[in-house]
Design an enzyme around this catalytic site. Structure first.
Site, PDB file in Angstrom:
ATOM      1  N   CYS A  92     -12.734  -0.093 -41.950  1.00 49.05           N
ATOM      2  CA  CYS A  92     -13.973  -0.517 -41.330  1.00 49.05           C
ATOM      3  C   CYS A  92     -15.121  -0.404 -42.264  1.00 49.05           C
ATOM      4  O   CYS A  92     -15.206  -1.116 -43.107  1.00 49.05           O
ATOM      5  CB  CYS A  92     -14.155   0.353 -40.155  1.00 49.05           C
ATOM      6  N   ARG A 126     -21.447  -6.181 -30.891  1.00 49.13           N
ATOM      7  CA  ARG A 126     -20.443  -5.320 -31.389  1.00 49.13           C
ATOM      8  C   ARG A 126     -18.737  -5.803 -31.202  1.00 49.13           C
ATOM      9  O   ARG A 126     -18.815  -6.119 -29.798  1.00 49.13           O
ATOM     10  CB  ARG A 126     -20.527  -3.790 -31.289  1.00 49.13           C
ATOM     11  N   HIS A 193      -9.414   1.355 -36.739  1.00 49.33           N
ATOM     12  CA  HIS A 193      -9.495   3.115 -36.459  1.00 49.33           C
ATOM     13  C   HIS A 193      -8.586   3.656 -35.632  1.00 49.33           C
ATOM     14  O   HIS A 193      -7.525   2.947 -35.014  1.00 49.33           O
ATOM     15  CB  HIS A 193     -10.902   3.159 -35.867  1.00 49.33           C
TER      16      HIS A 193
HETATM   17  N1  GLN Z   1     -21.313   0.026 -39.782  1.00 44.90           N
HETATM   18  C1  GLN Z   1     -20.196  -1.069 -39.832  1.00 44.90           C
HETATM   19  C2  GLN Z   1     -20.122  -2.104 -38.715  1.00 44.90           C
HETATM   20  O1  GLN Z   1     -20.914  -1.962 -37.710  1.00 44.90           O
HETATM   21  C3  GLN Z   1     -19.082  -0.306 -39.761  1.00 44.90           C
HETATM   22  C4  GLN Z   1     -18.708   0.348 -38.569  1.00 44.90           C
HETATM   23  C5  GLN Z   1     -17.418   1.268 -38.663  1.00 44.90           C
HETATM   24  O2  GLN Z   1     -17.113   1.623 -39.517  1.00 44.90           O
HETATM   25  N2  GLN Z   1     -16.728   1.484 -37.461  1.00 44.90           N
HETATM   26  O3  GLN Z   1     -19.791  -3.171 -38.709  1.00 44.90           O
END
Ligand code: GLN
Length: 248
Positions: A92, A126, A193
């Site tokens: 990620c 998101r 993840h």
């Molecule tokens: N901050 C990054 C995003 O929002 C990565 C997020 C994460 O590692 N889960 O895309």
């Protein structure tokens, strides 16, 4: 038998229990008589000589911005290592920073290490949910990989870049392309993840075997382990992805 393992920025990039991936690699290596010689690499710390495996986890935009300049300075060293066959697992936020840049939600362009052929731009929403992908770690060997994603970033692969897999359930790189992750040699970047490796033992063993190949010059035959629980975890995540995952 020893694998030199570099864990990049464990104090900054470690959300969604990404550190759990290390525990899985350690346990699976130990049960085959392989030692994982782990070096934690923080800001301005030297990389261990001859590292066979580089690991970098995920993080919020703020933590990414704190490590991005330091990681970008290591770009050439990491690219050379990848070219020599070293293994990389980047999750990620770490995955995003191995590309050319990550333009975060504030519009700030965080420099990337330029190791992977991609760039990332944060969107307004998101991309969250269980993910199931179809991939071929080795030609002809199709596997499913499961995990959980939560990212604002939309990752755009270069035209000739190789994704890790095809999205079966979930958003993946950008919610549009139908692809997830990126791979270059033995380097893998992914949005998955969870942590990723407890429910994907075949991926864990593929990474370990490639690291042993880098360390010794020969690809080991890793004794099969009793992965009953891991397979159940994979099946549960797969079913949950089908039942709940985001975009199909
Ligand atoms: N901050 C990054 C995003 O929002 C990565 C997020 C994460 O590692 N889960 O895309």
């Amino acid at each position: 038998m020893k694998i030199v393992f570099a864990h990049l920025y464990p104090d900054y990039l470690n959300i969604y229990a990404d550190r759990g991936n290390l525990a899985v690699l350690n346990g699976r290596a130990r049960r085959r008589g392989i030692e994982l010689d782990v070096h934690e690499v923080g800001l301005r710390d030297p990389l261990p000589d001859g590292a066979d495996f580089f690991y970098i986890g995920g993080g919020q935009d703020r933590e990414q911005a704190l490590v991005a300049p330091d990681l970008a300075e290591r770009g050439q060293a990491l690219s050379d290592a990848v070219a020599s066959g070293a293994v990389v697992l980047a999750v990620c936020g770490g995955y995003q920073l191995l590309g050319r840049f990550y333009r975060d939600r504030s519009g700030h362009e965080q420099p990337g290490a330029g190791v992977l052929p991609l760039h990332t731009v944060a969107g307004d929403t998101r991309l969250i949910g269980d993910v199931l992908i179809d991939c071929e770690l080795e030609p002809g060997e199709r596997r499913t990989v499961v995990g959980f994603e939560n990212h604002a970033g939309r990752t755009i692969l270069d035209a000739d870049a190789e994704p890790l897999g095809r999205v079966v359930v979930g958003f993946g790189n950008d919610g549009q392309s139908g692809f997830e992750g990126c791979r270059l040699g033995n380097a893998i970047g992914t949005y998955l993840h969870g942590p990723l490796l407890p429910r994907n033992p075949q991926l864990a063993d593929w990474l370990l075997a490639k690291a042993v190949l880098h360390a010794t010059g020969s690809l080991p035959h890793l004794e099969p382990l009793d992965d009953d629980i891991e397979r159940q975890a994979h099946a549960v995540s797969s079913a949950r992805a089908h039942a709940r995952g985001g975009r199909r």
